[in-house]
Design an enzyme around this catalytic site. Structure first.
Site, PDB file in Angstrom:
ATOM      1  N   THR A 114       0.920  -0.822  -0.106  1.00 13.53           N
ATOM      2  CA  THR A 114       0.056   0.132   0.091  1.00 13.53           C
ATOM      3  C   THR A 114       0.956   1.134  -0.004  1.00 13.53           C
ATOM      4  OG1 THR A 114      -0.233   0.200   2.390  1.00 13.53           O
ATOM      5  CG2 THR A 114      -1.816  -1.141   1.179  1.00 13.53           C
ATOM      6  N   GLY A 124       7.393   3.228  -1.006  1.00  9.81           N
ATOM      7  CA  GLY A 124       6.337   2.026  -1.469  1.00  9.81           C
ATOM      8  C   GLY A 124       6.682   1.662  -2.757  1.00  9.81           C
ATOM      9  N   TYR A 153       0.768  12.365  14.317  1.00  9.20           N
ATOM     10  CA  TYR A 153       1.480  11.445  13.386  1.00  9.20           C
ATOM     11  C   TYR A 153       2.207  10.385  14.135  1.00  9.20           C
ATOM     12  CZ  TYR A 153       4.822   9.912   9.957  1.00  9.20           C
ATOM     13  OH  TYR A 153       5.638   9.464   9.223  1.00  9.20           O
TER      14      TYR A 153
HETATM   15  P1  NAD Z   1       4.972   9.565   0.161  1.00  8.19           P
HETATM   16  O1  NAD Z   1       4.047  10.946   0.299  1.00  8.19           O
HETATM   17  O2  NAD Z   1       5.987   9.613  -1.013  1.00  8.19           O
HETATM   18  O3  NAD Z   1       4.283   8.403  -0.194  1.00  8.19           O
HETATM   19  C1  NAD Z   1       2.922   8.031   0.754  1.00  8.19           C
HETATM   20  C2  NAD Z   1       2.117   7.071   0.053  1.00  8.19           C
HETATM   21  O4  NAD Z   1       1.009   6.790   0.868  1.00  8.19           O
HETATM   22  C3  NAD Z   1       1.625   7.387  -1.453  1.00  8.19           C
HETATM   23  O5  NAD Z   1       1.715   6.307  -2.157  1.00  8.19           O
HETATM   24  C4  NAD Z   1       0.039   7.690  -0.902  1.00  8.19           C
HETATM   25  O6  NAD Z   1      -0.537   7.514  -2.313  1.00  8.19           O
HETATM   26  C5  NAD Z   1      -0.147   6.694   0.226  1.00  8.19           C
HETATM   27  N1  NAD Z   1      -1.370   6.946   0.850  1.00  8.19           N
HETATM   28  C6  NAD Z   1      -1.483   8.104   1.545  1.00  8.19           C
HETATM   29  N2  NAD Z   1      -2.730   8.368   2.129  1.00  8.19           N
HETATM   30  C7  NAD Z   1      -3.443   7.054   1.487  1.00  8.19           C
HETATM   31  C8  NAD Z   1      -4.703   6.404   1.777  1.00  8.19           C
HETATM   32  N3  NAD Z   1      -5.520   7.052   2.334  1.00  8.19           N
HETATM   33  N4  NAD Z   1      -4.999   5.290   0.942  1.00  8.19           N
HETATM   34  C9  NAD Z   1      -4.051   4.683   0.182  1.00  8.19           C
HETATM   35  N5  NAD Z   1      -2.896   5.370   0.068  1.00  8.19           N
HETATM   36  C10 NAD Z   1      -2.542   6.562   0.631  1.00  8.19           C
HETATM   37  O7  NAD Z   1       5.986   9.415   1.454  1.00  8.19           O
HETATM   38  P2  NAD Z   1       6.757   8.389   1.972  1.00  8.19           P
HETATM   39  O8  NAD Z   1       8.053   8.793   2.461  1.00  8.19           O
HETATM   40  O9  NAD Z   1       7.174   7.227   0.754  1.00  8.19           O
HETATM   41  O10 NAD Z   1       5.718   7.349   2.999  1.00  8.19           O
HETATM   42  C11 NAD Z   1       5.611   6.164   3.050  1.00  8.19           C
HETATM   43  C12 NAD Z   1       5.496   5.760   4.408  1.00  8.19           C
HETATM   44  O11 NAD Z   1       6.831   5.982   5.296  1.00  8.19           O
HETATM   45  C13 NAD Z   1       4.395   6.317   5.248  1.00  8.19           C
HETATM   46  O12 NAD Z   1       3.827   5.665   6.134  1.00  8.19           O
HETATM   47  C14 NAD Z   1       5.244   7.476   6.115  1.00  8.19           C
HETATM   48  O13 NAD Z   1       4.605   7.841   7.276  1.00  8.19           O
HETATM   49  C15 NAD Z   1       6.579   6.814   6.417  1.00  8.19           C
HETATM   50  N6  NAD Z   1       7.811   7.449   6.677  1.00  8.19           N
HETATM   51  C16 NAD Z   1       8.494   8.286   5.998  1.00  8.19           C
HETATM   52  C17 NAD Z   1       9.417   9.088   6.342  1.00  8.19           C
HETATM   53  C18 NAD Z   1      10.202  10.022   5.524  1.00  8.19           C
HETATM   54  O14 NAD Z   1      10.860  10.776   5.993  1.00  8.19           O
HETATM   55  N7  NAD Z   1       9.767  10.169   4.155  1.00  8.19           N
HETATM   56  C19 NAD Z   1      10.020   8.736   7.560  1.00  8.19           C
HETATM   57  C20 NAD Z   1       9.351   7.820   8.347  1.00  8.19           C
HETATM   58  C21 NAD Z   1       8.317   7.211   7.869  1.00  8.19           C
END
Ligand code: NAD
Length: 249
Positions: free
Chosen positions: A12, A19, A150
């Site tokens: 997801t 992802g 968050y």
């Molecule tokens: P991103 O914004 O590039 O990707 C987020 C993804 O989540 C996207 O594919 C979006 O379509 C999907 N998404 C959001 N809401 C959704 C919903 N309601 N239904 C289905 N899909 C949904 O950000 P990322 O950095 O790739 O984030 C991925 C994960 O990593 C997240 O859970 C985020 O909290 C976590 N994370 C990111 C970081 C960072 O610094 N980038 C750090 C720690 C954790």
């Protein structure tokens, strides 16, 4: 033989960022991958980048009927799931004083409730020996200002796998979280209101991360491949930090 030969994986939030990098690695390691996200245009682009052995399914993880539709499609096409990466999430930085019920509910609906039912609704399809991986964040061990809702969702996700690893162990199903540090994705930049604030935030993170840099999505993908594969066959219930040392040093 590749690490995920013949496996079926669901990712997801698989259309961009962490992802997408992980879906690419899963496919490169021999898995058939279902990627899910909210925007069809990004899903189509991501599927084209991955190439073969991929299906793109539009899913909002906060909508239970979308999850039902996803798993009906996966079940009909492949009959089961070996790897489930519940990674979708949003980040809105808001202080306690400025928080609204809408901000709180949106964050919990997607990050905490969404992840919970992404896994619950997959249970009938998860094969014995399957691997569940959830994306938490290093922030759950920290007290960064403006990350309150968050951070609480990411602590919930970390907590889930403790329970699930014992509930599902009879079927040999493992459940773990990865806790990324700051990673170069759209989410990292979008948490800041201006370009100047982003540059200042980037410098601050780089100064506090022992390895001195922002991480790459591919570095999270490597950890996900490890947890997805038999390379981690005796590991369940853990939090694997992939954070340049931020949470540990
Ligand atoms: P991103 O914004 O590039 O990707 C987020 C993804 O989540 C996207 O594919 C979006 O379509 C999907 N998404 C959001 N809401 C959704 C919903 N309601 N239904 C289905 N899909 C949904 O950000 P990322 O950095 O790739 O984030 C991925 C994960 O990593 C997240 O859970 C985020 O909290 C976590 N994370 C990111 C970081 C960072 O610094 N980038 C750090 C720690 C954790």
């Amino acid at each position: 033989m590749a690490l995920l030969d013949g496996k079926v994986a669901v990712v997801t939030g698989g259309n961009v960022g962490i992802g997408l990098a992980t879906a690419k690695r899963f496919a490169a390691e021999g898995a058939y991958v279902f990627i899910c996200g909210r925007r069809q245009s990004e899903l189509d682009k991501a599927a084209a980048e991955i190439g073969e052995n991929v299906s793109a399914v539009p899913v909002d993880v906060s909508k239970l009927e979308d999850l039902d539709r996803l798993y009906a499609e996966v079940g009909a096409a492949k009959g089961g799931i070996d790897v489930l990466f519940a990674n979708a999430g949003i980040l809105e930085t808001v202080t306690l004083a400025d928080s609204t019920p809408e901000h709180f509910d949106r964050t919990f609906d997607i990050n905490a409730r969404g992840a919970y039912f992404t896994v619950q609704k997959a249970l009938p399809l998860l094969r014995d020996g399957a691997s569940i991986i959830l994306t938490s964040s290093v922030v759950w061990t920290k007290g960064f200002p403006a990350y309150g809702a968050y951070t609480a969702t990411k602590a919930a996700v970390r907590s889930y796998v403790r329970t699930w690893s014992s509930e599902l162990s009879k079927r040999g199903i493992r459940a773990n979280v990865i806790s990324p540090g700051p990673i170069e994705t759209a989410m990292f930049g979008e948490q800041f209101p201006t370009k100047e604030a982003e540059e200042a935030g980037r410098k601050q993170f780089m100064a506090s991360v022992p390895l001195g840099r922002i991480g790459r999505p591919e570095e999270i993908a490597s950890a996900a491949v490890f947890l997805a594969s038999d390379e981690s066959s005796y590991i369940t219930g853990i939090d694997l930090p992939v954070d340049g040392g931020l949470g540990s040093v």
